[in-house]
Design a protein around this motif. Structure first.
Motif, PDB file in Angstrom:
ATOM      1  N   UNK A 172     -23.537   1.747  73.254  1.00  0.00           N
ATOM      2  CA  UNK A 172     -24.229   0.452  73.199  1.00  0.00           C
ATOM      3  C   UNK A 172     -23.199  -0.663  73.288  1.00  0.00           C
ATOM      4  N   UNK A 173     -23.430  -1.567  74.250  1.00  0.00           N
ATOM      5  CA  UNK A 173     -22.560  -2.742  74.384  1.00  0.00           C
ATOM      6  C   UNK A 173     -23.106  -3.808  73.438  1.00  0.00           C
ATOM      7  N   UNK A 174     -22.445  -3.974  72.316  1.00  0.00           N
ATOM      8  CA  UNK A 174     -22.896  -4.895  71.265  1.00  0.00           C
ATOM      9  C   UNK A 174     -22.587  -6.339  71.657  1.00  0.00           C
ATOM     10  N   UNK A 175     -21.317  -6.577  72.001  1.00  0.00           N
ATOM     11  CA  UNK A 175     -20.883  -7.907  72.443  1.00  0.00           C
ATOM     12  C   UNK A 175     -19.551  -7.762  73.170  1.00  0.00           C
ATOM     13  N   UNK A 176     -19.124  -8.814  73.835  1.00  0.00           N
ATOM     14  CA  UNK A 176     -17.828  -8.774  74.524  1.00  0.00           C
ATOM     15  C   UNK A 176     -17.395 -10.187  74.872  1.00  0.00           C
ATOM     16  N   UNK A 177     -16.111 -10.298  75.214  1.00  0.00           N
ATOM     17  CA  UNK A 177     -15.509 -11.592  75.538  1.00  0.00           C
ATOM     18  C   UNK A 177     -14.976 -11.575  76.959  1.00  0.00           C
ATOM     19  N   UNK A 198     -11.973  -4.453  78.051  1.00  0.00           N
ATOM     20  CA  UNK A 198     -11.518  -3.180  77.487  1.00  0.00           C
ATOM     21  C   UNK A 198     -12.080  -3.071  76.068  1.00  0.00           C
ATOM     22  N   UNK A 199     -11.847  -1.957  75.396  1.00  0.00           N
ATOM     23  CA  UNK A 199     -12.322  -1.873  74.004  1.00  0.00           C
ATOM     24  C   UNK A 199     -11.637  -2.888  73.067  1.00  0.00           C
ATOM     25  N   UNK A 200     -10.573  -3.568  73.558  1.00  0.00           N
ATOM     26  CA  UNK A 200      -9.976  -4.665  72.782  1.00  0.00           C
ATOM     27  C   UNK A 200     -10.897  -5.887  72.778  1.00  0.00           C
ATOM     28  N   UNK A 201     -11.679  -6.050  73.838  1.00  0.00           N
ATOM     29  CA  UNK A 201     -12.450  -7.292  74.013  1.00  0.00           C
ATOM     30  C   UNK A 201     -13.964  -7.065  73.972  1.00  0.00           C
ATOM     31  N   UNK A 202     -14.367  -5.841  73.604  1.00  0.00           N
ATOM     32  CA  UNK A 202     -15.804  -5.518  73.515  1.00  0.00           C
ATOM     33  C   UNK A 202     -16.088  -4.877  72.155  1.00  0.00           C
ATOM     34  N   UNK A 203     -17.350  -4.916  71.725  1.00  0.00           N
ATOM     35  CA  UNK A 203     -17.788  -4.009  70.656  1.00  0.00           C
ATOM     36  C   UNK A 203     -18.624  -2.923  71.318  1.00  0.00           C
ATOM     37  N   UNK A 204     -18.229  -1.684  71.109  1.00  0.00           N
ATOM     38  CA  UNK A 204     -18.869  -0.534  71.743  1.00  0.00           C
ATOM     39  C   UNK A 204     -19.216   0.474  70.654  1.00  0.00           C
ATOM     40  N   UNK A 205     -20.514   0.755  70.495  1.00  0.00           N
ATOM     41  CA  UNK A 205     -20.940   1.709  69.458  1.00  0.00           C
ATOM     42  C   UNK A 205     -21.579   2.923  70.122  1.00  0.00           C
ATOM     43  N   UNK A 206     -21.238   4.105  69.627  1.00  0.00           N
ATOM     44  CA  UNK A 206     -21.920   5.299  70.115  1.00  0.00           C
ATOM     45  C   UNK A 206     -23.420   5.143  69.867  1.00  0.00           C
ATOM     46  N   UNK A 208     -25.882   7.180  69.483  1.00  0.00           N
ATOM     47  CA  UNK A 208     -26.553   8.008  68.458  1.00  0.00           C
ATOM     48  C   UNK A 208     -25.941   7.827  67.073  1.00  0.00           C
ATOM     49  N   UNK A 209     -24.625   7.986  66.972  1.00  0.00           N
ATOM     50  CA  UNK A 209     -23.995   7.983  65.645  1.00  0.00           C
ATOM     51  C   UNK A 209     -23.653   6.570  65.175  1.00  0.00           C
ATOM     52  N   UNK A 210     -23.685   5.584  66.082  1.00  0.00           N
ATOM     53  CA  UNK A 210     -23.260   4.191  65.820  1.00  0.00           C
ATOM     54  C   UNK A 210     -21.770   4.083  65.504  1.00  0.00           C
ATOM     55  N   UNK A 211     -21.032   5.165  65.759  1.00  0.00           N
ATOM     56  CA  UNK A 211     -19.583   5.135  65.547  1.00  0.00           C
ATOM     57  C   UNK A 211     -18.961   4.042  66.412  1.00  0.00           C
ATOM     58  N   UNK A 212     -17.981   3.314  65.846  1.00  0.00           N
ATOM     59  CA  UNK A 212     -17.320   2.224  66.569  1.00  0.00           C
ATOM     60  C   UNK A 212     -16.222   2.773  67.468  1.00  0.00           C
ATOM     61  N   UNK A 213     -16.284   2.383  68.749  1.00  0.00           N
ATOM     62  CA  UNK A 213     -15.327   2.886  69.747  1.00  0.00           C
ATOM     63  C   UNK A 213     -14.511   1.723  70.305  1.00  0.00           C
ATOM     64  N   UNK A 214     -14.121   0.785  69.455  1.00  0.00           N
ATOM     65  CA  UNK A 214     -13.484  -0.453  69.915  1.00  0.00           C
ATOM     66  C   UNK A 214     -12.470  -0.950  68.872  1.00  0.00           C
ATOM     67  N   UNK A 215     -11.978  -2.169  69.081  1.00  0.00           N
ATOM     68  CA  UNK A 215     -10.902  -2.699  68.231  1.00  0.00           C
ATOM     69  C   UNK A 215     -11.322  -2.936  66.789  1.00  0.00           C
ATOM     70  N   UNK A 216     -12.611  -2.893  66.470  1.00  0.00           N
ATOM     71  CA  UNK A 216     -13.021  -2.965  65.066  1.00  0.00           C
ATOM     72  C   UNK A 216     -12.415  -1.803  64.259  1.00  0.00           C
ATOM     73  N   UNK A 217     -12.041  -0.706  64.926  1.00  0.00           N
ATOM     74  CA  UNK A 217     -11.400   0.408  64.217  1.00  0.00           C
ATOM     75  C   UNK A 217     -10.092  -0.075  63.590  1.00  0.00           C
ATOM     76  N   UNK A 218      -9.420  -0.981  64.299  1.00  0.00           N
ATOM     77  CA  UNK A 218      -8.177  -1.570  63.783  1.00  0.00           C
ATOM     78  C   UNK A 218      -8.501  -2.695  62.795  1.00  0.00           C
TER      79      UNK A 218
END
Ligand code: TMP
Ligand code: ASP
Length: 254
Positions: A172-177, A198-206, A208-218
């Motif tokens: 899911x593309x949540x938001x991006x810059x 890139x995942x530095x400039x987007x929020x990307x959530x799986x 099904x699991x809603x796992x974060x696949x972007x810079x929010x991990x950092x």
């Protein structure tokens, strides 16, 4: 890093003089920052992944007729790009409430928005990139009203395309810059997509699991940033050697 003349160094990228007039080389660093560089870490391999992911997305966008600064990838960390005059705005598109929108308006993170929201931030690190209105943009001449309309139209078209692209691979593309630049041709110029996606400039959530696949991990100290970016690249079919069927292109999920 190469010995070419450095034109500009940002938090995650460096721009060098290009081989021909009107071109630059965009180098992707492993440096990872958040909260206006108050938090900083060098994460091995991040730059290589962002270079590949951004190349893939810019190429797909060019194919549907969105003009960009991208010319071609030079190597693992570098792209050849057209030199543009950067519009001093960050254009953020949001589909789902998250991040600063949640804080500013007291929303619940993960709440879908009634329609995509486009926001403009004035690019100024010293001011912390403040949110601005179309009238600020016009009064301070950061872009003309016609350019703002064009930025909006490009941003929404990119959003529709990327939402579908990511949805097809279970993200899911949540938001991006986005950032745009003016490409001059004599007296005339047109707006082209610049910087990176890139995942530095987007929020990307799986999905099904809603796992974060972007810079929010950092940002949120969740760890596993490179694994998450690799997963995004793998699903898009651009992670060398890990595509089980040896084909390139997006990996469809059921
Ligand atoms: P925000 O919720 O922190 O305002 O971020 C919105 C989106 O923009 C999110 O996908 C992360 C991205 N972003 C950047 O790429 N650079 C930035 O400087 C900021 C603040 C956000
Ligand atoms: N503004 C970028 C972000 O948080 C990086 C930074 O602020 O240092 O996404």
């Amino acid at each position: 890093m190469s010995k070419r003349r450095k034109i500009y160094e940002g938090k995650a990228k460096v721009l060098f003089e290009g081989p021909e007039p009107g071109t630059l080389v965009q180098y992707f660093k492993d440096d990872t920052t958040a909260f206006n560089a108050q938090k900083h870490e060098v994460i091995d391999g991040k730059g290589v992944l962002n270079n590949r992911i951004s190349e893939y997305i810019f190429t797909r966008l060019e194919e549907i007729g969105i003009p960009t600064h991208f010319i071609r990838t030079l190597n693992m960390r570098e792209q050849l790009i057209r030199e543009v005059e950067i519009v001093p705005l960050e254009v953020v598109v949001r589909n789902v409430a998250a991040g600063s929108l949640v804080k500013r308006l007291g929303l619940t993170s993960g709440e879908p928005l009634p329609r995509p929201l486009v926001e403009f931030y004035y690019k100024d690190d010293a001011l912390g990139d403040p949110l601005v209105t179309e009238d600020h943009i016009s009064v301070f001449n950061w872009a003309t009203p016609a350019e703002v309309d064009e930025l909006m139209a490009h941003a929404l078209r990119i959003n529709d395309f990327l939402t579908g692209l990511f949805y097809g691979v279970g993200i899911r593309l949540i938001d991006f810059k986005l950032e745009f630049g003016r490409l001059w041709d004599g007296e005339n110029h047109r707006l082209v997509l610049a910087d990176e996606i890139s995942p530095d400039s987007c929020r990307l959530w799986d999905t099904k699991s809603l796992e974060k696949l972007d810079k929010d991990r950092f940002r949120e100290d969740l760890g596993g940033l490179v694994d998450a970016y690799q997963e995004v690249a793998r699903r898009l079919g651009i992670f060398n050697g890990k595509n089980t069927d040896g084909k390139t292109g997006p990996v469809l999920v059921s």
